[in-house]
Design a protein around this motif. Structure first.
Motif, PDB file in Angstrom:
ATOM      1  N   LYS A  17       0.860  -1.184   0.000  1.00  0.00           N
ATOM      2  CA  LYS A  17       0.000   0.000   0.000  1.00  0.00           C
ATOM      3  C   LYS A  17       0.890   1.225   0.000  1.00  0.00           C
ATOM      4  O   LYS A  17       1.954   1.222   0.615  1.00  0.00           O
ATOM      5  CB  LYS A  17      -0.885   0.000   1.247  1.00  0.00           C
ATOM      6  CG  LYS A  17      -1.842  -1.168   1.272  1.00  0.00           C
ATOM      7  CD  LYS A  17      -2.632  -1.199   2.556  1.00  0.00           C
ATOM      8  CE  LYS A  17      -3.500  -2.441   2.558  1.00  0.00           C
ATOM      9  NZ  LYS A  17      -4.018  -2.783   3.847  1.00  0.00           N
ATOM     10  N   PRO A  18       0.464   2.275  -0.677  1.00  0.00           N
ATOM     11  CA  PRO A  18       1.296   3.477  -0.662  1.00  0.00           C
ATOM     12  C   PRO A  18       1.384   4.035   0.769  1.00  0.00           C
ATOM     13  O   PRO A  18       0.400   4.039   1.509  1.00  0.00           O
ATOM     14  CB  PRO A  18       0.562   4.446  -1.600  1.00  0.00           C
ATOM     15  CG  PRO A  18      -0.822   3.908  -1.709  1.00  0.00           C
ATOM     16  CD  PRO A  18      -0.764   2.441  -1.415  1.00  0.00           C
ATOM     17  N   GLN A  19       2.588   4.420   1.143  1.00  0.00           N
ATOM     18  CA  GLN A  19       2.759   4.977   2.491  1.00  0.00           C
ATOM     19  C   GLN A  19       2.427   6.455   2.470  1.00  0.00           C
ATOM     20  O   GLN A  19       2.855   7.189   1.579  1.00  0.00           O
ATOM     21  CB  GLN A  19       4.193   4.783   2.981  1.00  0.00           C
ATOM     22  CG  GLN A  19       4.419   3.434   3.563  1.00  0.00           C
ATOM     23  CD  GLN A  19       5.678   3.423   4.429  1.00  0.00           C
ATOM     24  OE1 GLN A  19       6.536   4.268   4.324  1.00  0.00           O
ATOM     25  NE2 GLN A  19       5.757   2.438   5.297  1.00  0.00           N
ATOM     26  N   GLU A  20       1.670   6.837   3.448  1.00  0.00           N
ATOM     27  CA  GLU A  20       1.344   8.248   3.613  1.00  0.00           C
ATOM     28  C   GLU A  20       2.552   8.945   4.228  1.00  0.00           C
ATOM     29  O   GLU A  20       3.386   8.328   4.894  1.00  0.00           O
ATOM     30  CB  GLU A  20       0.138   8.396   4.545  1.00  0.00           C
ATOM     31  CG  GLU A  20      -1.129   7.742   4.026  1.00  0.00           C
ATOM     32  CD  GLU A  20      -1.679   8.417   2.783  1.00  0.00           C
ATOM     33  OE1 GLU A  20      -1.653   9.651   2.712  1.00  0.00           O
ATOM     34  OE2 GLU A  20      -2.116   7.690   1.869  1.00  0.00           O
ATOM     35  N   VAL A 111       9.432  17.696  11.234  1.00  0.00           N
ATOM     36  CA  VAL A 111       8.930  17.281   9.921  1.00  0.00           C
ATOM     37  C   VAL A 111       7.674  18.076   9.574  1.00  0.00           C
ATOM     38  O   VAL A 111       6.807  18.290  10.423  1.00  0.00           O
ATOM     39  CB  VAL A 111       8.619  15.763   9.927  1.00  0.00           C
ATOM     40  CG1 VAL A 111       7.949  15.341   8.632  1.00  0.00           C
ATOM     41  CG2 VAL A 111       9.883  14.964  10.154  1.00  0.00           C
ATOM     42  N   ALA A 112       7.606  18.493   8.302  1.00  0.00           N
ATOM     43  CA  ALA A 112       6.413  19.141   7.758  1.00  0.00           C
ATOM     44  C   ALA A 112       6.009  18.337   6.518  1.00  0.00           C
ATOM     45  O   ALA A 112       6.740  17.454   6.069  1.00  0.00           O
ATOM     46  CB  ALA A 112       6.714  20.583   7.385  1.00  0.00           C
ATOM     47  N   VAL A 113       4.842  18.644   5.990  1.00  0.00           N
ATOM     48  CA  VAL A 113       4.377  18.023   4.748  1.00  0.00           C
ATOM     49  C   VAL A 113       4.251  19.141   3.720  1.00  0.00           C
ATOM     50  O   VAL A 113       3.575  20.142   3.955  1.00  0.00           O
ATOM     51  CB  VAL A 113       3.021  17.301   4.961  1.00  0.00           C
ATOM     52  CG1 VAL A 113       2.538  16.696   3.655  1.00  0.00           C
ATOM     53  CG2 VAL A 113       3.144  16.240   6.041  1.00  0.00           C
ATOM     54  N   GLY A 117       2.525  16.667  -0.773  1.00  0.00           N
ATOM     55  CA  GLY A 117       2.225  15.562   0.134  1.00  0.00           C
ATOM     56  C   GLY A 117       3.444  14.787   0.624  1.00  0.00           C
ATOM     57  O   GLY A 117       3.301  13.740   1.237  1.00  0.00           O
ATOM     58  N   TYR A 118       4.640  15.308   0.340  1.00  0.00           N
ATOM     59  CA  TYR A 118       5.864  14.646   0.780  1.00  0.00           C
ATOM     60  C   TYR A 118       6.387  15.295   2.065  1.00  0.00           C
ATOM     61  O   TYR A 118       6.165  16.479   2.315  1.00  0.00           O
ATOM     62  CB  TYR A 118       6.954  14.730  -0.302  1.00  0.00           C
ATOM     63  CG  TYR A 118       6.620  13.930  -1.527  1.00  0.00           C
ATOM     64  CD1 TYR A 118       6.733  12.545  -1.540  1.00  0.00           C
ATOM     65  CD2 TYR A 118       6.178  14.568  -2.688  1.00  0.00           C
ATOM     66  CE1 TYR A 118       6.424  11.810  -2.665  1.00  0.00           C
ATOM     67  CE2 TYR A 118       5.858  13.836  -3.828  1.00  0.00           C
ATOM     68  CZ  TYR A 118       5.988  12.461  -3.803  1.00  0.00           C
ATOM     69  OH  TYR A 118       5.668  11.736  -4.922  1.00  0.00           O
ATOM     70  N   ASN A 119       7.122  14.495   2.827  1.00  0.00           N
ATOM     71  CA  ASN A 119       7.734  15.031   4.043  1.00  0.00           C
ATOM     72  C   ASN A 119       8.914  15.923   3.700  1.00  0.00           C
ATOM     73  O   ASN A 119       9.677  15.654   2.775  1.00  0.00           O
ATOM     74  CB  ASN A 119       8.227  13.899   4.963  1.00  0.00           C
ATOM     75  CG  ASN A 119       7.101  13.218   5.690  1.00  0.00           C
ATOM     76  OD1 ASN A 119       6.981  12.001   5.657  1.00  0.00           O
ATOM     77  ND2 ASN A 119       6.253  13.971   6.354  1.00  0.00           N
TER      78      ASN A 119
END
Length: 187
Positions: A17-20, A111-113, A117-119
């Motif tokens: 599954k794609p990781q969030e 950490v921010a997004v 949608g990437y960290n």
């Protein structure tokens, strides 16, 4: 074409599954892998860092960083050098020749997004160690009241024994004439 060495049955394996992205916040991490890589344009190099999250529900998750240390864009180099300096300060390593010197040492990252949608890592700092609690103060001395009693007769003091004799033979000191006790007997 690649031979799989048999038939792969996808119905027998749970699909990945794609990781969030990690939720924004602070995470305790350690760098587990690093290498210098060439940029897409081929005009520079960046330090690629792979980090593991160490605690919480996200333990084991990966976070990545790319630091443009060799690049024609001097501003990109300066930003990356400041980030590398922050990592070094967080880990207590002020001079580094090889990125492996930064591996397996815990630090905190913020950490921010980003919009896609990437960290994105926004900061680094040292893991604060909890200060040891000071020892508790000693209890106050307890004062107790003792009722006076009639004086009792004291037993006689034990007699002192003479000191134990010294071990081994020690001849007496010679007399003024120089003759010791054994020398006084003549035949």
């Amino acid at each position: 074409m690649a031979n799989l060495g048999g038939t792969f049955d996808a119905s027998q394996v749970e699909p990945s599954k794609p990781q969030e992205a990690l939720p924004p916040g602070e995470y305790r991490v350690q760098i587990i892998n690093s290498e210098m890589r060439v940029t897409k344009a081929g005009t520079g190099q960046y330090l690629w860092l792979e980090m593991d999250v160490l605690d919480g529900v996200h333990a084991g998750r990966k976070v990545y960083e790319q630091l443009n240390l060799v690049n024609p864009n001097q501003q990109a180099v300066e930003i990356s050098q400041r980030a590398l300096s922050a990592i070094c300060h967080a880990l207590g390593r002020m001079q580094v020749q090889d990125s492996e010197e930064l591996h397996f040492k815990p630090m905190l990252i913020k950490v921010a997004v980003d919009k896609s949608g990437y960290n994105k890592i926004k900061g680094y700092k040292a893991v604060s160690r909890p200060m040891a609690a000071p020892p508790p103060p000693p209890p106050p001395p307890q004062q107790t009241y003792q009722q006076p009693t009639a004086p009792q007769q004291q037993s006689p003091a034990p007699q002192q024994q003479s000191p134990a004799p010294q071990q081994g033979y020690q001849p007496p000191a010679p007399t003024a004439s120089g003759a010791g006790p054994w020398n006084s007997i003549r035949q």
